[in-house]
Design an enzyme around this catalytic site. Structure first.
Site, mmCIF file in Angstrom:
data_model
loop_
_atom_site.group_PDB
_atom_site.id
_atom_site.type_symbol
_atom_site.label_atom_id
_atom_site.label_comp_id
_atom_site.label_asym_id
_atom_site.label_seq_id
_atom_site.Cartn_x
_atom_site.Cartn_y
_atom_site.Cartn_z
ATOM 1 C CB CYS A 161 -2.022 7.063 1.073
ATOM 2 S SG CYS A 161 -3.451 6.263 1.777
ATOM 3 C CD GLU A 179 -3.013 -1.057 0.316
ATOM 4 O OE1 GLU A 179 -3.115 -0.044 -0.408
ATOM 5 O OE2 GLU A 179 -3.791 -2.014 0.233
HETATM 6 P P1 NAD Z 1 8.187 5.107 4.924
HETATM 7 O O1 NAD Z 1 8.298 4.224 3.743
HETATM 8 O O2 NAD Z 1 9.295 6.056 5.194
HETATM 9 O O3 NAD Z 1 8.046 4.221 6.258
HETATM 10 C C1 NAD Z 1 7.031 3.258 6.431
HETATM 11 C C2 NAD Z 1 7.493 2.224 7.442
HETATM 12 O O4 NAD Z 1 8.569 1.479 6.895
HETATM 13 C C3 NAD Z 1 8.006 2.808 8.753
HETATM 14 O O5 NAD Z 1 7.558 2.032 9.823
HETATM 15 C C4 NAD Z 1 9.522 2.690 8.598
HETATM 16 O O6 NAD Z 1 10.224 2.624 9.809
HETATM 17 C C5 NAD Z 1 9.636 1.387 7.849
HETATM 18 N N1 NAD Z 1 10.877 1.202 7.113
HETATM 19 C C6 NAD Z 1 11.741 2.134 6.642
HETATM 20 N N2 NAD Z 1 12.779 1.542 6.008
HETATM 21 C C7 NAD Z 1 12.570 0.209 6.065
HETATM 22 C C8 NAD Z 1 13.274 -0.934 5.588
HETATM 23 N N3 NAD Z 1 14.402 -0.818 4.908
HETATM 24 N N4 NAD Z 1 12.754 -2.149 5.833
HETATM 25 C C9 NAD Z 1 11.595 -2.294 6.499
HETATM 26 N N5 NAD Z 1 10.882 -1.252 6.992
HETATM 27 C C10 NAD Z 1 11.369 -0.016 6.770
HETATM 28 O O7 NAD Z 1 6.803 5.865 4.805
HETATM 29 P P2 NAD Z 1 6.299 7.065 5.719
HETATM 30 O O8 NAD Z 1 7.104 8.265 5.414
HETATM 31 O O9 NAD Z 1 6.197 6.604 7.121
HETATM 32 O O10 NAD Z 1 4.812 7.250 5.169
HETATM 33 C C11 NAD Z 1 4.503 8.029 4.061
HETATM 34 C C12 NAD Z 1 4.222 7.181 2.840
HETATM 35 O O11 NAD Z 1 3.253 6.174 3.151
HETATM 36 C C13 NAD Z 1 3.607 7.990 1.714
HETATM 37 O O12 NAD Z 1 4.190 7.652 0.497
HETATM 38 C C14 NAD Z 1 2.154 7.573 1.742
HETATM 39 O O13 NAD Z 1 1.469 7.745 0.527
HETATM 40 C C15 NAD Z 1 2.250 6.143 2.140
HETATM 41 N N6 NAD Z 1 0.979 5.659 2.672
HETATM 42 C C16 NAD Z 1 0.258 4.783 1.922
HETATM 43 C C17 NAD Z 1 -0.984 4.340 2.380
HETATM 44 C C18 NAD Z 1 -1.821 3.389 1.556
HETATM 45 O O14 NAD Z 1 -2.712 2.763 2.116
HETATM 46 N N7 NAD Z 1 -1.576 3.240 0.268
HETATM 47 C C19 NAD Z 1 -1.463 4.775 3.610
HETATM 48 C C20 NAD Z 1 -0.707 5.671 4.343
HETATM 49 C C21 NAD Z 1 0.527 6.108 3.869
#
Ligand code: NAD
Length: 539
Positions: free
Chosen positions: A287, A253
Site C-alpha cells: 500500500c 486503511e
Molecule cells: P480487497 O478490498 O479486494 O479485499 C480486502 C478484504 O476485504 C478481503 O479479505 C476481502 O475478502 C474482503 N472483502 C471483499 N468484499 C467485501 C465485502 N463486501 N464486505 C466485507 N469484506 C469484503 O483488497 P485486496 O485486493 O485484498 O488488497 C489490495 C488493496 O488493499 C489495495 O488497494 C491496497 O492499497 C490496500 N492495502 C492497504 C493497506 C493500508 O494499510 N493502507 C495495506 C495493505 C493493502
C-alpha cells in the site's frame, strides 16, 4: 494468464453443501489445498464466542497480555523458516520479502507493544478544569470484539499486526483474511491458539474466519464493536455502508499512490535504491509503494539511466529457495490483469517502456508473472498516473521545479505515504511539510511504517483512523472520562429550587472566572459576595 485461481467449489459433506476456497500457488500453479469458507451463521457464532471469551480477557493484567504477545513472537521466531515457506508458496513472494516484510515488522510491533502498551493504556490523570474540588482521569476501556478484514499482500503480517494492538487493549478479535491467501492463514491460527492456551485463556479470544467477500460482509454486520478494514477503496465503501446498520466505528486503511520526490541535489545512489525498494519490494503489492517517482530535471536523465539499469537486471521467477530470484510472482491472477490493463492504457496513450511492460510466462507450468516495469513520458491523460497499480510499475515523471513536484505529488485522490530524497535537511523538511499524506519520509521509502512510535494511516481516499503507535492502541478502547470528589464537598451545594439571586450570582461567578485584570476581579468578587449575602438574608 494463470488458469488456476482460488475458486469456489460446491461440495456435499454429510448431506450439506459447503463453500470451499481452492488454493493454488501463484508462482508454480501447484494446488496447495482447500479451505472451507465460513457461512454468515458461522461468522455470527464466532463473534458470539469471542464476546463471551472477551469478558475474561478484559480482566487480564498487562503482564498476562504481554506474556501472550511474547509467546506469539517466540512462536514466529522459532518457526520462521517454516512460516516463510508457507508465505512464499501461498503468495509468490521471495523468501527475503517474507523475512523482511513479514517477520521483521511483526517482531518490531510486538516488541514495541510489550514495552509501551501499558504506558499508553493505563488510566491517565488529567486536570479537573473548573472543578478544583474534584479530580479527573481517562480510562482506556476495552471495546469488546474487534473485526479485522484484511488483504493478501502480507499473509502473516496482516494477520498478526492487525490483532496485536486490539488484543493488548483487552479486546477479542475475529479476523477475516483474504481468500487469496486462505491456505496459509489456516496454519497461522495455531500461533494465537498456542499463546492463549499457555496463559490459560480461551482460544476463542482470537479467531480466524476464512471466506470470500460475503464472509467479510457478515462480519461487518455481526454487531462487533469496531472494524479494522485494510483493503481497496471500493470495498472500503461497502464496509462503511454495512457498518451503518449498528453504527459500528471503523478504521479504514485503503490504497495509495505514493509520490517520491527526487531533488536535484539528491545522493543519486540513495535515490535509485530508495526508488527500487519503494517500487519493487513485494513486487509493488504494497500500500505504501512509491508508485510515482517525481524527479527534478537536473538529475532526471542520470536517474532514469541508473534506475533502469538495475531494474533490467532483476531476476524474476519461482522463489524456490532464499536467494533464488530477486522478485517472484503476483499473488492473484486478477491483479496481473489490473496491472497490465493500466500499463497498456499508458502505452497506448504515449508512455515509453524502458523495461518490462508485458505479462510473461516463466517455467514449465505456464504460470504468468508481471516483470519489474519502468515507464517514462507518463501524462495526466493516462489512468496509471492517478490509479493505484499495486504491482511492480515505476512511473518516472520529470519535474521543472520543487513547486511543480509538490503540486503533482498532491494531485491524486490518495494520501498514504510520501518521500523526499535530498541532501539538504531543511529542504527535505520544507517539502515533506507540504505533502498531503499520512506520512512523509525524508531520504527513504516507507520506513515510517516500521517505526511503531509513529501512527500509521492515510488521508483522502487512503482512509482514516490510525493503526500503530499510541493512537493505534487507544483507538481500540473507549476513552472513558471519570470525575471524582477530591475533598468530599460540593460546589455549588444545591441547584434546586432555583433561588431569586441564582442568575445574578452565576453571572458574577462566570465573570470572576474569565474576566481580565486584578482590579476588575476584586470589584466582581465584592459584588458576588454582596449578592450572596442578599440571598442568604432574604430567605
Ligand atoms: P480487497 O478490498 O479486494 O479485499 C480486502 C478484504 O476485504 C478481503 O479479505 C476481502 O475478502 C474482503 N472483502 C471483499 N468484499 C467485501 C465485502 N463486501 N464486505 C466485507 N469484506 C469484503 O483488497 P485486496 O485486493 O485484498 O488488497 C489490495 C488493496 O488493499 C489495495 O488497494 C491496497 O492499497 C490496500 N492495502 C492497504 C493497506 C493500508 O494499510 N493502507 C495495506 C495493505 C493493502
Amino acid at each position: 494468464m494463470n488458469t488456476k485461481v482460488n475458486a469456489i467449489e460446491e461440495t456435499v459433506e454429510d448431506g450439506k453443501s459447503i463453500k470451499v476456497i481452492e488454493c493454488f500457488s501463484p508462482s508454480t500453479g501447484e494446488k496447495l489445498g482447500d479451505v472451507v469458507a465460513r457461512t454468515p451463521a458461522e461468522v455470527q457464532q464466532a463473534v458470539d464466542k469471542a464476546r463471551e471469551a472477551q469478558k475474561d480477557w478484559a480482566k487480564s493484567s498487562f503482564n498476562q497480555r504481554r506474556a501472550v504477545l511474547k509467546h506469539i513472537m517466540n512462536h514466529i521466531l522459532e518457526h520462521a523458516d517454516e512460516l516463510c515457506d508457507l508465505i512464499v508458496k501461498d503468495s509468490g513472494k521471495t523468501y527475503e520479502n517474507a523475512m523482511m516484510g513479514e517477520v521483521l515488522p511483526i517482531c518490531t510491533k510486538i516488541k514495541w507493544t510489550i514495552k509501551n502498551g501499558e504506558k499508553h493504556l493505563k488510566p491517565e490523570k488529567v486536570g479537573a478544569g473548573m472543578f478544583p474540588h474534584k479530580k479527573a482521569h481517562i480510562e482506556y476501556v476495552p471495546l469488546g470484539v474487534v473485526a479485522c478484514i484484511i488483504p493478501w499482500n502480507y499473509p502473516l503480517q496482516n494477520i498478526i499486526s492487525s490483532l496485536v494492538t486490539p488484543l493488548m487493549a483487552g479486546n477479542a478479535v475475529v479476523l477475516k483474511p483474504s481468500e487469496a491467501v486462505a491456505w496459509s492463514s489456516e496454519r497461522f491460527q495455531m500461533i494465537t491458539d498456542e499463546a492463549l492456551r499457555r496463559e490459560g485463556f480461551s482460544t476463542d479470544i482470537v479467531q480466524i474466519v476464512n471466506g470470500f467477500g460475503d464472509t467479510g460482509a457478515a462480519l461487518v454486520r455481526s454487531g462487533v464493536d469496531k472494524i479494522l478494514f485494510i483493503g481497496s477503496v471500493e470495498n472500503g465503501r461497502r464496509i462503511i455502508e454495512g457498518s451503518a446498520e449498528h453504527l459500528t466505528p471503523v478504521i479504514m486503511e485503503l490504497g495509495g499512490k505514493d509520490p517520491m520526490i527526487v531533488c536535484d541535489d539528491a545522493d543519486l545512489d540513495k535515490a535509485v535504491h530508495s526508488a527500487l525498494g519503494g517500487c519493487f519490494i513485494n513486487l509493488g503489492q504494497n500500500c505504501i509503494a512509491s508508485e510515482r517517482i517525481l524527479v527534478l530535471e537536473g538529475v532526471y536523465d542520470q536517474f532514469v539511466a541508473k534506475v533502469s539499469d538495475y531494474a533490467k537486471q532483476l531476476r524474476q521467477g519461482v522463489p524456490t529457495n532464499p536467494g533464488a530470484v530477486d522478485v517472484g510472482a503476483i499473488t492473484t491472477p486478477m491483479q496481473i490483469k489490473v496491472i497490465d490493463d493500466l500499463v497498456q492504457d499508458a502505452i497506448a496513450k504515449g508512455a515509453t517502456v524502458i523495461t518490462g511492460g508485458e505479462i510473461k510466462t516463466i517455467g514449465s507450468s505456464n504460470t504468468t508473472f508481471y516483470p519489474p516495469t519502468v515507464l517514462v513520458n507518463v501524462t495526466p491523460e493516462m489512468k496509471i498516473t492517478y490509479t493505484e497499480v499495486f504491482g511492480p510499475v515505476m512511473l518516472i515523471m520529470k519535474m521543472a521545479s520543487e513547486e511543480e513536484a509538490i503540486q503533482v505529488a498532491n494531485s491524486t485522490d490518495f494520501g498514504l505515504h510520501s518521500s523526499v530524497i535530498t541532501k539538504d535537511k531543511e529542504k527535505g523538511k520544507r517539502i515533506a511539510d507540504q505533502l498531503h499524506a499520512g506520512a512523509a519520509c525524508v531520504n527513504d521509502f516507507g520506513l515510517c511504517y516500521l517505526n511503531q512510535d509513529l501512527p500509521f494511516g492515510g488521508v483522502k481516499y487512503s482512509g482514516f483512523g490510525r493503526m500503530n503507535g499510541r493512537d493505534g492502541l487507544r483507538s481500540y478502547t473507549n476513552h472513558k472520562a471519570v470525575l471524582q470528589d477530591r475533598f468530599g464537598f460540593e460546589i455549588p451545594p444545591k441547584l434546586y429550587p432555583v433561588g431569586k439571586h441564582d442568575y445574578e450570582s452565576a453571572k458574577l461567578g462566570i465573570r470572576l472566572m474569565f474576566q481580565d485584570g486584578f482590579a476588575n476581579k476584586l470589584k466582581t468578587l465584592a459584588s458576588l459576595i454582596w449578592v450572596n449575602l442578599k440571598a442568604k438574608f432574604s430567605k
